[in-house]
Design a protein around this motif. Structure first.
Motif, PDB file in Angstrom:
ATOM      1  N   ALA A 148      -8.221 -10.710  -8.208  1.00 35.64           N
ATOM      2  CA  ALA A 148      -6.981  -9.504  -7.693  1.00 35.64           C
ATOM      3  C   ALA A 148      -7.885  -8.448  -6.781  1.00 35.64           C
ATOM      4  N   TRP A 149      -7.050  -7.996  -5.947  1.00 30.56           N
ATOM      5  CA  TRP A 149      -7.777  -6.855  -5.025  1.00 30.56           C
ATOM      6  C   TRP A 149      -6.818  -6.090  -4.319  1.00 30.56           C
ATOM      7  N   ASN A 150      -7.149  -4.784  -3.996  1.00 29.75           N
ATOM      8  CA  ASN A 150      -6.117  -3.993  -3.255  1.00 29.75           C
ATOM      9  C   ASN A 150      -5.918  -4.139  -1.700  1.00 29.75           C
ATOM     10  N   ALA A 151      -4.526  -3.862  -1.479  1.00 28.72           N
ATOM     11  CA  ALA A 151      -4.356  -3.926   0.101  1.00 28.72           C
ATOM     12  C   ALA A 151      -3.282  -2.890   0.502  1.00 28.72           C
ATOM     13  N   TYR A 152      -2.318  -2.957   1.615  1.00 26.50           N
ATOM     14  CA  TYR A 152      -1.344  -2.396   1.829  1.00 26.50           C
ATOM     15  C   TYR A 152      -0.640  -3.281   2.859  1.00 26.50           C
ATOM     16  N   VAL A 153       0.586  -2.897   2.914  1.00 29.73           N
ATOM     17  CA  VAL A 153       1.692  -3.688   3.740  1.00 29.73           C
ATOM     18  C   VAL A 153       1.748  -3.099   4.963  1.00 29.73           C
ATOM     19  N   GLU A 154       1.355  -4.153   5.909  1.00 28.42           N
ATOM     20  CA  GLU A 154       1.133  -3.782   7.395  1.00 28.42           C
ATOM     21  C   GLU A 154       2.254  -4.286   8.112  1.00 28.42           C
ATOM     22  N   LYS A 155       3.022  -5.131   7.734  1.00 31.95           N
ATOM     23  CA  LYS A 155       4.165  -5.644   8.586  1.00 31.95           C
ATOM     24  C   LYS A 155       5.194  -6.289   7.512  1.00 31.95           C
TER      25      LYS A 155
END
Length: 364
Positions: free
Chosen positions: A304-311
């Motif tokens: 698991a890893w963190n991210a952010y919604v870009e589109k």
């Protein structure tokens, strides 16, 4: 051991500088084969060779254990429906459907006439029998072409991109019709297309071609989930194909993407066929990537890893997300799941994957 109903072995065909090379496949009775590949890879050329319209320079074709390699098109009597339907403009719909039967001097047989009426009714064209092609829509022309191709119950039905020129609603109806015809007639069908949705919905077997060669074949879902090469993965629009290598960590093997310092594992041994440090590619389909609201406690989960919604891209069946975090990731959610998670551009998320839902491409 039971012999295949239709078998093609080491087929080679030349046309100018282009050549089909060592094409081999087989079909059991009643199978539906989908042939996929980019424009110019030899799909139509292969169909025309199977139909007897082109002569191979090498190889063999067996139908029900008979060698048909040198049989003429009339003798092998395969059904053939082209993309543009190729109806005779000076003949009525009825006469177009009966054209192949007329060539075999069977157009007056009561059995053939009754079968034509049943086919026309099943395909929704019985009210068009006295019309001429100029008065038909694209979908109606395709149905007439299909009825003509299967009227005399051919041993194999060849379809060359029969749905590509149709609008989405007509294409959907024609897919259902082809499925019904295959189920009810029990025909061996070989269908060339660019549309992978058709492969999944219709095919029992699939071939992917490139530059005159078969590069992979098998059941459609197996090819989709386990492409053998970067070409196949790319052609089937597989998402999240990441370059890296296999590393040994504490006695187990993991995939490591060097660029983003990202690792997943441990990899099941059956996923790996070669030694450590070899360059490989890991594939994760968008639908296999799990998306959760950002929560550091979730990072305790494996892989698991963190991210952010870009589109965010919304379509009729699902929502596609492009997320950024240790690389760029494509994820797919149902519309209900997307609404429940209340995700929008800029939302922080945690991505994770079950290692069993990954696929390694070791021979790119």
């Amino acid at each position: 051991m039971k012999k295949p109903y239709f078998e093609v072995t080491d087929l080679r065909v030349r046309a100018g500088r282009f050549e089909l090379q060592d094409v081999s496949f087989s079909l059991d009775k009643g199978e539906y084969l989908i042939i996929l590949g980019p424009t110019g890879c030899g799909k139509t050329m292969l169909l025309e060779t199977l139909a007897g319209l082109r002569k191979p320079v090498a190889g063999q074709m067996l139908l029900d254990n008979h060698d048909i390699t040198n049989w003429t098109p009339e003798v092998r009597a395969f059904g053939f429906a082209y993309q543009d339907s190729l109806l005779y403009p000076f003949l009525s719909v009825r006469e177009n459907i009966l054209f192949g039967a007329r060539a075999r001097k069977r157009h007056k047989e009561e059995k053939i006439l009754q079968r034509m009426d049943r086919l026309a009714e099943a395909m929704g064209i019985s009210h068009l029998l006295e019309r001429f092609p100029r008065a038909l829509s694209g979908g109606e022309k395709q149905r007439v072409s299909l009825a003509r191709a299967i009227l005399v119950s051919p041993p194999v039905l060849l379809l060359d991109e029969p749905l590509s020129a149709l609008d989405p609603q007509t294409r959907h109806a024609m897919r259902e019709l082809l499925h019904e015809v295959h189920q009810s007639e029990g025909l061996d069908m070989i269908h060339v297309t660019h549309d992978f949705n058709e492969a999944l919905q219709l095919g029992t077997k699939m071939i992917v071609m490139n530059k005159g060669k078969i590069v992979q074949q098998g059941e459609p879902m197996n090819v989709f989930h386990q492409p053998h090469s970067l070409f196949v993965a790319g052609f089937l629009k597989s998402e999240n194909v990441i370059k890296g290598r296999i590393e040994n960590i504490s006695g187990t093997r993991w995939f490591k993407n060097i660029e983003n310092e990202w690792i997943v594992g441990p990899l099941p041994e059956k996923k790996i066929t070669d030694s450590n440090q070899k360059e490989v590619y890991l594939m994760i389909h968008a639908g296999q990537l799990e998306v959760s609201p950002n929560n550091d406690s979730l990072l305790k989960k494996p892989n698991a890893w963190n991210a952010y919604v870009e589109k965010v891209m919304i379509n009729s069946t699902h929502v596609e997300l492009i997320c950024n975090g240790r690389g760029c990731w494509h994820a797919a959610l149902s519309r209900n799941e997307w609404q429940r998670l209340a995700l929008d551009i800029g939302s922080k998320v945690t991505l994770s994957v079950d290692i069993r839902n990954t696929h390694l491409i070791e021979n790119p």
